[in-house]
Design a protein around this motif. Structure first.
Motif, PDB file in Angstrom:
ATOM      1  N   SER A   1       0.828  -1.199   0.000  1.00  0.00           N
ATOM      2  CA  SER A   1       0.000   0.000   0.000  1.00  0.00           C
ATOM      3  C   SER A   1       0.865   1.252   0.000  1.00  0.00           C
ATOM      4  O   SER A   1       1.865   1.341   0.709  1.00  0.00           O
ATOM      5  N   SER A   2       0.455   2.225  -0.786  1.00  0.00           N
ATOM      6  CA  SER A   2       1.147   3.512  -0.807  1.00  0.00           C
ATOM      7  C   SER A   2       0.430   4.529   0.072  1.00  0.00           C
ATOM      8  O   SER A   2       0.834   5.688   0.144  1.00  0.00           O
ATOM      9  N   ASP A   3      -0.614   4.094   0.747  1.00  0.00           N
ATOM     10  CA  ASP A   3      -1.344   4.974   1.651  1.00  0.00           C
ATOM     11  C   ASP A   3      -0.409   5.408   2.776  1.00  0.00           C
ATOM     12  O   ASP A   3       0.242   4.572   3.402  1.00  0.00           O
ATOM     13  N   PRO A   4      -0.328   6.697   3.043  1.00  0.00           N
ATOM     14  CA  PRO A   4       0.603   7.176   4.072  1.00  0.00           C
ATOM     15  C   PRO A   4       0.303   6.628   5.472  1.00  0.00           C
ATOM     16  O   PRO A   4       1.193   6.579   6.318  1.00  0.00           O
ATOM     17  N   ASP A   5      -0.912   6.197   5.723  1.00  0.00           N
ATOM     18  CA  ASP A   5      -1.282   5.664   7.035  1.00  0.00           C
ATOM     19  C   ASP A   5      -1.015   4.167   7.172  1.00  0.00           C
ATOM     20  O   ASP A   5      -1.158   3.609   8.263  1.00  0.00           O
ATOM     21  N   TYR A   6      -0.626   3.505   6.088  1.00  0.00           N
ATOM     22  CA  TYR A   6      -0.489   2.046   6.101  1.00  0.00           C
ATOM     23  C   TYR A   6       0.486   1.553   7.175  1.00  0.00           C
ATOM     24  O   TYR A   6       0.157   0.673   7.968  1.00  0.00           O
ATOM     25  N   ARG A   7       1.684   2.090   7.195  1.00  0.00           N
ATOM     26  CA  ARG A   7       2.700   1.612   8.143  1.00  0.00           C
ATOM     27  C   ARG A   7       2.271   1.845   9.593  1.00  0.00           C
ATOM     28  O   ARG A   7       2.461   0.990  10.448  1.00  0.00           O
TER      29      ARG A   7
ATOM     30  N   SER B   1      -0.461  -0.648  10.417  1.00  0.00           N
ATOM     31  CA  SER B   1       0.143  -1.980  10.503  1.00  0.00           C
ATOM     32  C   SER B   1       0.889  -2.142  11.829  1.00  0.00           C
ATOM     33  O   SER B   1       0.788  -3.181  12.497  1.00  0.00           O
TER      34      SER B   1
END
Length: 90
Positions: A21-27, A30
């Motif tokens: 995912s390139s969504d900034p909130d992904y990391r 996770s």
């Protein structure tokens, strides 16, 4: 470099293994998920944690099936759009 068709033929295209995912909130999300699982593990018995793991495994299986269906639908939709574009059908 091989063409996409050659890569597909040789089994080198594995979108489910390469997509991140390139969504900034992904990391952040996770990380929070991992922390919550660890906290759950510390607060509950080993048996209860094994039940949670079994539930998460089932969820992962259904999620994988949903991703595969979404990929297939998106691919067919894209191919259908290309057919319309190339044949100039309205």
């Amino acid at each position: 470099m091989r063409s996409l068709l050659e890569e597909l033929y040789h089994g080198n295209l594995c979108p489910d293994e390469k997509v991140i995912s390139s969504d900034p909130d992904y990391r952040q999300i996770s990380r929070k998920t991992s922390e919550a699982i660890e906290a759950w593990k510390k607060r509950h018995s080993e048996e209860e944690f094994e039940e949670l793991e079994a539930l998460l495994d089932l969820y992962a299986q259904t999620h994988g099936m949903e991703l595969a269906s979404s990929f297939t639908y998106g691919f067919r939709l894209g191919a259908g759009i290309m057919v319309e574009v190339l044949t100039r059908k309205d």
